[in-house]
Scaffold this motif. Sequence first.
Motif, short mmCIF file in Angstrom:
data_model
loop_
_atom_site.label_atom_id
_atom_site.label_comp_id
_atom_site.label_asym_id
_atom_site.label_seq_id
_atom_site.Cartn_x
_atom_site.Cartn_y
_atom_site.Cartn_z
N UNK A 1 0.80 -1.21 0.00
CA UNK A 1 0.00 0.00 0.00
C UNK A 1 0.84 1.26 0.00
N UNK A 2 1.99 1.17 0.59
CA UNK A 2 2.88 2.34 0.69
C UNK A 2 3.32 2.83 -0.69
N UNK A 3 3.43 1.92 -1.66
CA UNK A 3 3.90 2.29 -3.00
C UNK A 3 2.97 3.32 -3.64
N UNK A 4 1.68 3.00 -3.69
CA UNK A 4 0.73 3.96 -4.26
C UNK A 4 0.25 4.95 -3.21
N UNK A 5 0.22 4.53 -1.94
CA UNK A 5 -0.27 5.40 -0.88
C UNK A 5 0.56 6.66 -0.72
N UNK A 6 1.87 6.54 -0.82
CA UNK A 6 2.71 7.73 -0.69
C UNK A 6 2.62 8.63 -1.91
N UNK A 7 2.39 8.05 -3.08
CA UNK A 7 2.20 8.88 -4.28
C UNK A 7 0.93 9.71 -4.18
N UNK A 8 -0.15 9.06 -3.75
CA UNK A 8 -1.43 9.76 -3.65
C UNK A 8 -1.51 10.68 -2.43
N UNK A 9 -0.91 10.26 -1.32
CA UNK A 9 -1.15 10.95 -0.04
C UNK A 9 0.11 11.48 0.64
N UNK A 10 1.29 11.22 0.06
CA UNK A 10 2.55 11.65 0.66
C UNK A 10 2.60 11.24 2.14
N UNK A 11 2.93 12.18 3.03
CA UNK A 11 3.06 11.87 4.44
C UNK A 11 1.77 11.53 5.15
N UNK A 12 0.63 11.77 4.51
CA UNK A 12 -0.66 11.45 5.14
C UNK A 12 -1.00 9.96 5.07
N UNK A 13 -0.22 9.20 4.31
CA UNK A 13 -0.48 7.75 4.22
C UNK A 13 -0.47 7.09 5.59
N UNK A 14 0.48 7.48 6.46
CA UNK A 14 0.60 6.85 7.76
C UNK A 14 -0.66 7.06 8.60
#
Length: 520
Positions: A479-492
């Motif tokens: 999830x981090x692969x696309x999650x950081x692209x879409x949400x940057x630091x908000x993924x966590x």
Amino acid sequence: MNKATTPPLLLLLLLLVPLVLFNIRLSSAAADPIHQSLVQCFSKSIPAGEASSIIYSKNNLSYTSVLRAYIRNARFNTSSTPKPLLIITPKEESHVSAAVTCAQKLGFRLKIRSGGHDYEGLSPPKSQKWPCDESAWVGAGATVGELYYNIWKHSKVHGFPAGVCTTLGIGGHISGAGYGTMIRKYGLSVDHVVDAKLVDVNGRILDRKAMGEDLFWAIRGGGAASFGVVLAYKVKLVPVPEKVTVFRVERYLTENATDITFKWQSVAPTTDDELFMRMLVQPVTRNKKKTVRITVIALYLGDSDSLVRLLNKDFPELGIAKENCNETSWIDSVLWWANYDLGTQPKILLDRDLNDANFLKRKSDYVQTPIPKKGLESLWKKMVELGKVGLVFNSYGGQMNRVKSDATPFPHRAGNLFKIQYSVSWKQPGDEAVKNFTTQTKLLHEFMTPFVSKNPRSAYLNYRDIDVGSTNTWSYEDGKVYGQSYFNGNYERLVHVKTAVDPKNFFRNEQSIPPRSTHI
């Protein structure tokens, strides 16, 4: 059973349109007992006749028309596309609660759509209520066009900052952030959401107070389908002047298009907040020669005299004169941006344009420093070489610079000059055409690497792009692969919310937020 690769029966929730149930491993003959078991489960919480009327099997004569009506990308309406075994069309909030609880009880998997469109095919009753406090409750199944029309019916001096495409479903549009021509004046759609109603994994219907601020934060830009089923959003309307101005001008490379594009990059994000200027960049044939055309399309929240004075000062290279401008009402500008002629009656916004779908592919990027002229010239050559893919530059700045990157899950605020959409559509069916045009898009996206955001290379969730990354294991790292692209630091923080509200990961899709530990 391999938990990562063999999912249970799949139930897709289309709000206003349907819940859809399918499992590519089952034959269509298996649909009838599944249909019966679902009706029986529904009937424990709603009348049996009511349950039967909203669940469609493949044997139902309306099945095909219901399925096809809300497919907006023809790539997902081919003979080889896996078809749902059942479609469920919830008409009441209780139907959605029943769908969530019965899906879990019977071992079905749930996906959610709200009747608009999703570029990668991943995405209850439409309703709108109008209090007296300049706000509105809007059902997730309503379209952006229906919202705009109803605002106009109630007030000629209010609007809402949402999309240009009027067939967008409100549920998906807002849950992925949502933006439109008033982005520089008012920011994103989610910046004006003040309440919501959501069905959680336990089938409970929760408002903002009941769900808590963490979950309310997550469903305003984090992709609500990872957390539950949004039934409605309460949105705060924004003031608009009685008179606005629009214009559209085209320039070719022989008409100073490179200099205009270079200057646009510094002017469009910094000029008066009342002005939004989109730029289209398209490879075209002119006088039997391949070239590039730019088109600047604008909305100004004011009169044409003020706009011309502003652009003569900030952007004389564009050469805008009063005869290029049209003064109109805000609702008429909505229609104009949706490619209707000025003077078209607003009632056409209620047309959902069903069964209308091209083949298409979209990607996105963010530009944080201006592309130099030599870079633009190389870009023109690449676009002409590829032949079909166009670009849409959407200017940021203004209010976008004043909202913190963690105020909502959408992080792409200050520091971004503009967003790029890569856009290609085609009518030819077949795998060869799909491969050709999707490859063109990927090649142009790769070419742009030096000019766009890095670490991570950011993308916009509502321009859904499976190339950014996907998962069938729903691990935190995947999830981090696309999650950081879409949400940057908000993924966590999104992972934290997901873990709290849906630890067993019932609500999931190929690009959903995973819980910290997945149990599927």
